[in-house]
Scaffold this motif. Structure first.
Motif, PDB file in Angstrom:
ATOM      1  N   ARG A 135      -0.413  11.773  10.352  1.00  0.00           N
ATOM      2  CA  ARG A 135       0.858  12.359   9.952  1.00  0.00           C
ATOM      3  C   ARG A 135       2.107  11.610  10.417  1.00  0.00           C
ATOM      4  NH1 ARG A 135      -0.565  17.286   7.800  1.00  0.00           N
ATOM      5  NH2 ARG A 135      -2.529  18.199   8.505  1.00  0.00           N
ATOM      6  N   LYS A 136       1.933  10.572  11.226  1.00  0.00           N
ATOM      7  CA  LYS A 136       3.088   9.822  11.710  1.00  0.00           C
ATOM      8  C   LYS A 136       3.460   8.661  10.789  1.00  0.00           C
ATOM      9  CE  LYS A 136       2.076  10.840  16.583  1.00  0.00           C
ATOM     10  NZ  LYS A 136       1.770  10.249  17.912  1.00  0.00           N
ATOM     11  N   LEU A 137       2.659   8.429   9.771  1.00  0.00           N
ATOM     12  CA  LEU A 137       2.873   7.256   8.912  1.00  0.00           C
ATOM     13  C   LEU A 137       4.031   7.476   7.950  1.00  0.00           C
ATOM     14  CD1 LEU A 137      -0.828   6.359   8.035  1.00  0.00           C
ATOM     15  CD2 LEU A 137       0.577   5.559   9.938  1.00  0.00           C
ATOM     16  N   SER A 138       4.704   6.361   7.632  1.00  0.00           N
ATOM     17  CA  SER A 138       5.826   6.412   6.688  1.00  0.00           C
ATOM     18  C   SER A 138       5.726   5.242   5.712  1.00  0.00           C
ATOM     19  CB  SER A 138       7.151   6.358   7.451  1.00  0.00           C
ATOM     20  OG  SER A 138       7.384   5.048   7.969  1.00  0.00           O
ATOM     21  N   ASP A 139       6.730   5.116   4.873  1.00  0.00           N
ATOM     22  CA  ASP A 139       6.760   4.031   3.878  1.00  0.00           C
ATOM     23  C   ASP A 139       6.703   2.652   4.530  1.00  0.00           C
ATOM     24  OD1 ASP A 139       6.999   5.864   1.785  1.00  0.00           O
ATOM     25  OD2 ASP A 139       9.182   5.914   1.954  1.00  0.00           O
ATOM     26  N   LYS A 140       7.256   2.515   5.717  1.00  0.00           N
ATOM     27  CA  LYS A 140       7.268   1.216   6.393  1.00  0.00           C
ATOM     28  C   LYS A 140       5.854   0.700   6.630  1.00  0.00           C
ATOM     29  CE  LYS A 140       8.969  -1.079  10.592  1.00  0.00           C
ATOM     30  NZ  LYS A 140       9.695  -0.881  11.872  1.00  0.00           N
ATOM     31  N   CYS A 160      -0.026  12.950   4.450  1.00  0.00           N
ATOM     32  CA  CYS A 160       0.977  12.042   5.042  1.00  0.00           C
ATOM     33  C   CYS A 160       2.348  12.423   4.466  1.00  0.00           C
ATOM     34  CB  CYS A 160       0.625  10.588   4.733  1.00  0.00           C
ATOM     35  SG  CYS A 160      -0.926  10.042   5.464  1.00  0.00           S
ATOM     36  N   ARG A 161       2.974  13.374   5.083  1.00  0.00           N
ATOM     37  CA  ARG A 161       4.138  14.034   4.492  1.00  0.00           C
ATOM     38  C   ARG A 161       5.397  13.188   4.471  1.00  0.00           C
ATOM     39  NH1 ARG A 161       4.820  18.434   9.416  1.00  0.00           N
ATOM     40  NH2 ARG A 161       4.934  16.907  11.106  1.00  0.00           N
ATOM     41  N   PHE A 162       5.429  12.070   5.214  1.00  0.00           N
ATOM     42  CA  PHE A 162       6.613  11.222   5.216  1.00  0.00           C
ATOM     43  C   PHE A 162       6.567  10.133   4.133  1.00  0.00           C
ATOM     44  CE2 PHE A 162       6.519  12.400   9.901  1.00  0.00           C
ATOM     45  CZ  PHE A 162       7.482  13.390   9.754  1.00  0.00           C
ATOM     46  N   ILE A 163       5.457  10.051   3.412  1.00  0.00           N
ATOM     47  CA  ILE A 163       5.337   9.060   2.342  1.00  0.00           C
ATOM     48  C   ILE A 163       6.204   9.476   1.160  1.00  0.00           C
ATOM     49  CG2 ILE A 163       3.741   8.002   0.694  1.00  0.00           C
ATOM     50  CD1 ILE A 163       3.403   7.110   3.609  1.00  0.00           C
ATOM     51  N   THR A 164       6.953   8.517   0.616  1.00  0.00           N
ATOM     52  CA  THR A 164       7.839   8.804  -0.515  1.00  0.00           C
ATOM     53  C   THR A 164       7.532   7.857  -1.680  1.00  0.00           C
ATOM     54  OG1 THR A 164       9.631   7.234  -0.004  1.00  0.00           O
ATOM     55  CG2 THR A 164       9.622   9.324   1.212  1.00  0.00           C
ATOM     56  N   ASP A 165       8.381   7.918  -2.683  1.00  0.00           N
ATOM     57  CA  ASP A 165       8.225   7.068  -3.859  1.00  0.00           C
ATOM     58  C   ASP A 165       8.271   5.583  -3.517  1.00  0.00           C
ATOM     59  OD1 ASP A 165       8.076   9.333  -5.408  1.00  0.00           O
ATOM     60  OD2 ASP A 165      10.190   9.275  -6.039  1.00  0.00           O
ATOM     61  N   GLU A 166       8.899   5.230  -2.404  1.00  0.00           N
ATOM     62  CA  GLU A 166       8.997   3.825  -2.006  1.00  0.00           C
ATOM     63  C   GLU A 166       7.608   3.206  -1.801  1.00  0.00           C
ATOM     64  OE1 GLU A 166      11.546   1.604  -1.756  1.00  0.00           O
ATOM     65  OE2 GLU A 166      12.594   3.186  -2.838  1.00  0.00           O
ATOM     66  N   SER A 167       6.690   3.980  -1.254  1.00  0.00           N
ATOM     67  CA  SER A 167       5.331   3.474  -1.053  1.00  0.00           C
ATOM     68  C   SER A 167       4.651   3.194  -2.386  1.00  0.00           C
ATOM     69  CB  SER A 167       4.497   4.486  -0.257  1.00  0.00           C
ATOM     70  OG  SER A 167       4.906   4.525   1.094  1.00  0.00           O
ATOM     71  N   LEU A 168       4.876   4.060  -3.363  1.00  0.00           N
ATOM     72  CA  LEU A 168       4.272   3.858  -4.682  1.00  0.00           C
ATOM     73  C   LEU A 168       4.833   2.602  -5.356  1.00  0.00           C
ATOM     74  CD1 LEU A 168       4.029   7.482  -6.129  1.00  0.00           C
ATOM     75  CD2 LEU A 168       2.553   6.280  -4.513  1.00  0.00           C
ATOM     76  N   LEU A 183      -3.006  11.493  -2.874  1.00  0.00           N
ATOM     77  CA  LEU A 183      -1.667  11.826  -2.370  1.00  0.00           C
ATOM     78  C   LEU A 183      -1.517  13.322  -2.118  1.00  0.00           C
ATOM     79  CD1 LEU A 183       0.346   9.615  -4.884  1.00  0.00           C
ATOM     80  CD2 LEU A 183       0.106   9.171  -2.438  1.00  0.00           C
ATOM     81  N   GLN A 184      -2.614  14.023  -1.914  1.00  0.00           N
ATOM     82  CA  GLN A 184      -2.576  15.476  -1.754  1.00  0.00           C
ATOM     83  C   GLN A 184      -1.584  15.894  -0.665  1.00  0.00           C
ATOM     84  OE1 GLN A 184      -6.357  17.457  -1.305  1.00  0.00           O
ATOM     85  NE2 GLN A 184      -5.453  19.110  -0.115  1.00  0.00           N
ATOM     86  N   GLY A 185      -0.691  16.780  -1.021  1.00  0.00           N
ATOM     87  CA  GLY A 185       0.263  17.308  -0.050  1.00  0.00           C
ATOM     88  C   GLY A 185       1.413  16.380   0.292  1.00  0.00           C
ATOM     89  N   CYS A 186       1.534  15.260  -0.391  1.00  0.00           N
ATOM     90  CA  CYS A 186       2.676  14.353  -0.164  1.00  0.00           C
ATOM     91  C   CYS A 186       3.841  14.860  -1.012  1.00  0.00           C
ATOM     92  CB  CYS A 186       2.304  12.916  -0.537  1.00  0.00           C
ATOM     93  SG  CYS A 186       0.999  12.202   0.471  1.00  0.00           S
TER      94      CYS A 186
END
Length: 405
Positions: A135-140, A160-168, A183-186
């Motif tokens: 859960r600590k992961l992000s787009d970076k 991974c709730r901090f993942i956004t469109d930037e990762s896609l 991407l369940q729950g993102c």
């Protein structure tokens, strides 16, 4: 007659051939106990490893098992109090297991973007990565993986709730062979992100966007058009913005669709489901549409009559469904259903279940919970005979199959 030592006669290649003929992992472990030479051969031949270890032990494992391509360091839910693998562990793994193709870090809560940067920097051959519930992961961190792991085929990011469109967008630009994405729950993923994803990733076979509440018809339609020939599994559980436009797009473009999860998508109605039944009649195997409150007998009848390869169906809480959908089945309509869930459909009676049983000779699991007119006593009084191998869930006491999760 002088004795002959096996080690003096057989070469390393011949001993490896003997090792390859052993079927079970246990037998292969026993092989390595014979002597140091056999242990070395067994160690260097091993391809899979599951471990719970810190940096020191991981270094020892890496020096011994030099050809590992699959490493499982995942944490079970029962060990949720334990953070599992850390960033320092990932640094050792990335430097030591250069041949890795598969890395499972499911539920390793201690991992941050720093650890993913190590993966992206060193594991260029990686094809499968599961960091669900890290859960600590992000787009970076995900961008670093996409930058270094161009051959990535499967990526799981559930929770991974901090993942956004930037990762896609990063995946689209650098991981064009991606086939499976979870991407369940993102909840920060939107239609715009899905549109960016499929600009580059057009080989996607499986997409899980369950509980991605900001995804709607525009995003699903983008995926349907771009991945028309490849898409086989699409999961949209509780994506409440998804409606008939999405299902119509899938019907129009995705003829190879096998699994569709649309439970909780309450705006979906008969109109689009009838189109889907006709378009995907040859391939559709698993369909979950519980809590689709606008579904009625007309679309269910089309599904049952046309989708001859359907194996699992969930219509729980579809309150407009009645016995009519089952009674309309003709003498030639034989269903291959193995799993059927009709719980909380108050208009279904013993008569409908009886008609269904005539057509479903392969049924293995039937969920009839909370049907006021279908109880164990009433089924017995009506003389209903369930298939020998069929588990009937009247009260919720049975374990449910996970085919429709």
């Amino acid at each position: 007659m002088s004795s002959v030592c096996v080690n003096d006669v057989l070469t390393d290649d011949e001993l490896r051939w003997v090792l390859s003929r052993l079927d079970s992992d246990k037998d292969k472990e026993v092989f390595g106990l014979v002597c140091k030479r056999w242990l070395h051969l067994q160690s260097t031949d091993r391809k899979k490893l599951a471990a719970r270890a810190g940096p020191h032990m991981l270094r020892r494992l890496a020096s011994r098992f030099t050809q590992i391509i699959e490493l499982d360091l995942s944490q079970s839910i029962s060990r949720s109090f334990y953070p599992g693998v850390t960033d320092s562990d990932l640094a050792v793994i990335s430097e030591g297991f250069k041949c890795l193709r598969v890395l499972n870090l499911h539920n390793c809560k201690g991992i941050t973007d720093t650890g993913l940067a190590s993966i992206g920097r060193c594991l260029s051959l990686l094809q499968f990565l599961d960091v669900s519930y890290c859960r600590k992961l992000s787009d970076k961190g995900l961008s670093a993986v996409a930058e270094g792991c161009h051959d990535l085929r499967a990526l799981h990011l559930a929770g991974c709730r901090f993942i956004t469109d930037e990762s896609l967008k990063s995946l689209s630009e650098r991981c064009r062979d991606l086939e499976s994405l979870g991407l369940q729950g993102c909840t920060n993923i939107t239609d715009s992100g899905l549109a960016d994803l499929v600009k580059g990733c057009r080989k996607i076979k499986s997409l899980d966007i369950n509980k991605c509440s900001n995804v709607g018809d525009a995003g699903v339609s983008s995926v349907a058009k771009a991945c028309a020939s490849s898409l086989k599994t699409l999961k949209l559980l509780d994506c409440y913005k998804v409606g008939n436009e999405s299902i119509s797009s899938l019907a129009q473009f995705c003829k190879n669709l096998e699994t569709l999860i649309i439970g909780g998508c309450r705006d979906i109605s008969d109109e689009s489901i009838i189109l889907l039944a006709d378009s995907c009649k040859d391939g559709l195997k698993n369909l979950r549409m519980d809590w689709c409150l606008n579904i009625s007998d007309s679309s269910l009848s089309c599904i049952l009559k046309q989708c001859k390869n359907l194996e699992a169906l969930d219509i729980g809480c579809c309150e407009e469904i009645t016995d009519t959908a089952f009674q309309e089945l003709g003498s030639d309509d034989v269903l291959g259903l193995k799993v059927l869930k009709v719980s909380n459909c108050p208009k279904i009676t013993v008569t409908g279940i009886g008609k269904l049983l005539e057509k479903c000779i392969s049924l293995e699991y039937l969920d009839v919970r909370s049907l006021p007119y279908v109880t164990e006593v009433r089924c017995s009084e009506a003389g209903l005979e369930f298939p020998t191998c069929c588990k009937v869930n009247f009260s919720g006491s049975l374990t449910e199959p996970d085919v429709l999760l």
